[in-house]
Design a protein around this motif. Structure first.
Motif, mmCIF file in Angstrom:
data_model
loop_
_atom_site.group_PDB
_atom_site.id
_atom_site.type_symbol
_atom_site.label_atom_id
_atom_site.label_comp_id
_atom_site.label_asym_id
_atom_site.label_seq_id
_atom_site.Cartn_x
_atom_site.Cartn_y
_atom_site.Cartn_z
ATOM 1 N N GLY A 1 0.796 -1.223 0.000
ATOM 2 C CA GLY A 1 0.000 0.000 0.000
ATOM 3 C C GLY A 1 0.826 1.270 0.000
ATOM 4 O O GLY A 1 0.498 2.239 -0.693
ATOM 5 N N VAL A 2 1.909 1.291 0.774
ATOM 6 C CA VAL A 2 2.754 2.488 0.836
ATOM 7 C C VAL A 2 3.425 2.733 -0.513
ATOM 8 O O VAL A 2 3.424 3.855 -1.035
ATOM 9 C CB VAL A 2 3.817 2.341 1.949
ATOM 10 N N ASP A 3 3.997 1.690 -1.086
ATOM 11 C CA ASP A 3 4.661 1.827 -2.389
ATOM 12 C C ASP A 3 3.679 2.252 -3.471
ATOM 13 O O ASP A 3 3.998 3.093 -4.323
ATOM 14 C CB ASP A 3 5.326 0.502 -2.783
ATOM 15 N N ALA A 4 2.478 1.673 -3.437
ATOM 16 C CA ALA A 4 1.469 2.011 -4.438
ATOM 17 C C ALA A 4 1.076 3.481 -4.340
ATOM 18 O O ALA A 4 0.922 4.168 -5.360
ATOM 19 C CB ALA A 4 0.238 1.121 -4.259
ATOM 20 N N THR A 5 0.925 3.978 -3.113
ATOM 21 C CA THR A 5 0.555 5.379 -2.913
ATOM 22 C C THR A 5 1.654 6.320 -3.413
ATOM 23 O O THR A 5 1.384 7.307 -4.108
ATOM 24 C CB THR A 5 0.290 5.649 -1.420
ATOM 25 N N ALA A 6 2.901 6.006 -3.058
ATOM 26 C CA ALA A 6 4.024 6.843 -3.491
ATOM 27 C C ALA A 6 4.158 6.837 -5.012
ATOM 28 O O ALA A 6 4.329 7.885 -5.646
ATOM 29 C CB ALA A 6 5.316 6.346 -2.846
ATOM 30 N N ASN A 7 4.064 5.665 -5.609
ATOM 31 C CA ASN A 7 4.224 5.554 -7.059
ATOM 32 C C ASN A 7 3.085 6.222 -7.824
ATOM 33 O O ASN A 7 3.291 6.780 -8.904
ATOM 34 C CB ASN A 7 4.325 4.083 -7.465
ATOM 35 N N LEU A 8 1.880 6.172 -7.260
ATOM 36 C CA LEU A 8 0.741 6.854 -7.888
ATOM 37 C C LEU A 8 1.010 8.349 -7.976
ATOM 38 O O LEU A 8 0.799 8.967 -9.029
ATOM 39 C CB LEU A 8 -0.540 6.590 -7.086
ATOM 40 N N GLY A 9 1.478 8.923 -6.873
ATOM 41 C CA GLY A 9 1.762 10.361 -6.870
ATOM 42 C C GLY A 9 2.881 10.729 -7.821
ATOM 43 O O GLY A 9 2.770 11.696 -8.580
ATOM 44 N N LEU A 10 3.950 9.941 -7.806
ATOM 45 C CA LEU A 10 5.097 10.229 -8.676
ATOM 46 C C LEU A 10 4.756 10.075 -10.144
ATOM 47 O O LEU A 10 5.376 10.710 -11.005
ATOM 48 C CB LEU A 10 6.267 9.308 -8.309
ATOM 49 N N GLN B 1 9.518 9.073 -15.594
ATOM 50 C CA GLN B 1 9.766 7.663 -15.335
ATOM 51 C C GLN B 1 8.456 6.941 -15.084
ATOM 52 O O GLN B 1 7.463 7.547 -14.682
ATOM 53 C CB GLN B 1 10.684 7.508 -14.117
ATOM 54 N N GLU B 2 8.456 5.636 -15.323
ATOM 55 C CA GLU B 2 7.276 4.826 -15.074
ATOM 56 C C GLU B 2 7.350 4.252 -13.666
ATOM 57 O O GLU B 2 8.365 3.689 -13.271
ATOM 58 C CB GLU B 2 7.173 3.684 -16.094
ATOM 59 N N TYR B 3 6.275 4.417 -12.931
ATOM 60 C CA TYR B 3 6.168 3.866 -11.585
ATOM 61 C C TYR B 3 4.953 2.944 -11.553
ATOM 62 O O TYR B 3 3.843 3.352 -11.915
ATOM 63 C CB TYR B 3 6.009 4.977 -10.546
ATOM 64 N N ASN B 4 5.163 1.725 -11.132
ATOM 65 C CA ASN B 4 4.072 0.763 -11.064
ATOM 66 C C ASN B 4 3.265 0.963 -9.784
ATOM 67 O O ASN B 4 3.829 1.130 -8.705
ATOM 68 C CB ASN B 4 4.627 -0.665 -11.105
ATOM 69 N N TYR B 5 1.964 0.938 -9.929
ATOM 70 C CA TYR B 5 1.103 1.053 -8.762
ATOM 71 C C TYR B 5 -0.202 0.314 -9.009
ATOM 72 O O TYR B 5 -0.579 0.040 -10.145
ATOM 73 C CB TYR B 5 0.811 2.520 -8.436
#
Length: 445
Positions: free
Chosen positions: A99-108, A226-230
């Protein structure tokens, strides 16, 4: 508990606790030990204070032990401890499913790189508000921020300040942070009401901070996106807890529902089995062991100190400088901030000052929701600027010597503005707009 006669001797066990905790931190700091102020577990420092109380106070051992146990078993203390456990379990399970990674990557993924400093502030603010942990937010976002600083020639101290400001924003406003739990339980008010009491102070400070980062935090070099997976599904538990809490649902129901929702998502994606979910919940319980024991033992020590006249002694001394509601609020804020400077832990500072703040507020007719808000805000301001706090130490540790706390301090605009708006709220109390629309209630929801 009957009112005790004021006696400085009754305060000595609390003084011993702070001296042991602070002295140990300073000792390790001088030796150059990493995380110096966190080498001695705080419950052990509290035990030192409790032992001294048994030697100093006149009652029999059985009477003192009975007072200690009654303080530990106070309903507010027990409820606070159970909420800690549930909040820890929710944080552990939701982090495990990503959940934390998904939230950060969504914003980025949706923030243009030229506005990344302001974006980092917003992302960290959301994560800390959703998860209730400033330290966890720093751990999640700081490595990303440092990497971006290297690639774009961004000012590293400014970017680190954005992370720090966002972490403390959520630490104060989160409905499930140990800061909020401690502040509301010690004052006997609802988490929702403490949020409403503080949001009118925190949001203006955050908006101006965002603008400052927007203006001064632009990179010299623009790198390709950059691409961030979420996965949006993994962010839902945080949104669920935030929304349902603000709807006024009981906190136990909210956190339990959040745990099961995160667990269901984790099982669906094969992150863990039912047994694995149970283990993660227990990991979350264990993560809260220190604050659980600290709260329990502090409740017992507070009962001993109160019965011996220590709290009454402070009240009588503080009253000499208080001439009304405004000075009483300033006094509460200063007490909790100074305690935080001493123990380097805002939750500990709130637990120590909570009973005292409640008595001051009752004597001077200050709304308990306002007092809970002041405890949260002032402790977070202090925690957000001290160079030896866990958040700052972890943040600087990620840089591997590229920055120091004193380089970051001038750019901690959110903490500085939060202090300014807190002072304004005392002398120009616009926050009453929020308070008057919510009737006072004793239960925690």
């Amino acid at each position: 508990m009957e009112k005790a006669k004021a006696n400085f001797k009754g305060l000595i066990p609390f003084v011993i606790f702070i001296v042991v905790y602070l002295g140990t931190g300073l000792y390790f700091q001088l030796k150059g030990t990493s995380m110096a102020f966190y080498q001695l577990p705080s419950p052990i420092a509290i035990v030192c204070g409790i032992i001294s109380a048994f030697f100093l106070f006149k009652e029999s051992v059985n009477e003192k032990f009975e007072t200690l146990v009654k303080g530990c078993g106070n309903s507010d203390i027990i409820i606070m401890c159970i909420i800690y456990l549930l909040a820890g379990a929710f944080a552990a399970v939701t982090k495990k499913i990503g959940g934390v990674d998904a939230t950060a990557n969504l914003g980025l993924s949706y923030i243009p790189i030229e506005y990344i400093t302001a974006g980092i502030f917003v992302i960290t603010s959301f994560i800390s508000t959703a998860t209730g942990t400033s330290v966890g937010s720093v751990v999640a976002i700081a490595p990303i921020a440092i990497e971006l600083a290297e690639k774009t020639q961004l000012s590293l101290p400014i970017l680190l300040a954005a992370v720090m400001g966002g972490a403390m924003f959520g630490d104060d406003l989160s409905l499930i942070s140990d800061t909020t739990i401690s502040a509301t339980r010690t004052q006997g008010c609802r988490m929702k009401d403490k949020f409403l009491a503080n949001v009118g102070i925190a949001i203006p400070a955050a908006v101006i901070t965002f603008i400052l980062f927007f203006i001064f935090g632009r990179p010299e070099t623009i790198i390709p996106p950059q691409e961030y997976n979420y996965n949006l599904l993994k962010i839902i538990p945080y949104i669920f807890v935030l929304v349902v809490s603000l709807m006024g649902v009981n906190v136990f129901v909210v956190l339990t529902g959040g745990i099961f929702l995160s667990g269901a998502i984790g099982i669906y994606y094969g992150t863990f089995s039912f047994i694995g979910l149970a283990r993660e919940i227990y990991v979350g319980f264990n993560n809260m062991n220190e604050i659980f024991l600290l709260s329990l033992l502090t409740g017992g020590l507070a009962a001993l100190v109160t019965k011996a006249g220590g709290i009454q002694w402070i009240l009588e001394k503080v009253d000499k400088f208080i001439v009304g509601k405004k000075s009483a609020q300033v006094g509460i804020g200063i007490l909790v901030a100074l305690t935080d400077f001493a123990v380097a832990n805002n939750t500990v500072a709130i637990i120590i000052n909570g009973p005292l703040a409640k008595k001051i507020s009752q004597q001077h007719g200050i709304d308990k929701r306002r007092v809970a808000g002041l405890l949260g805000i002032c402790s977070c301001i202090a925690q957000g600027v001290i160079p030896y706090g866990a958040q700052m130490l972890i943040l600087i540790g990620f840089t591997k010597g590229l920055a120091s706390p004193f380089e970051v301090l001038p750019y901690l605009w959110y903490q500085q503005l939060l202090l300014l708006f807190t002072i304004i709220s005392i002398y120009i109390p616009y926050y009453r707009y929020f308070l008057k629309h919510h009737s006072p209630m004793e239960e925690m929801v």
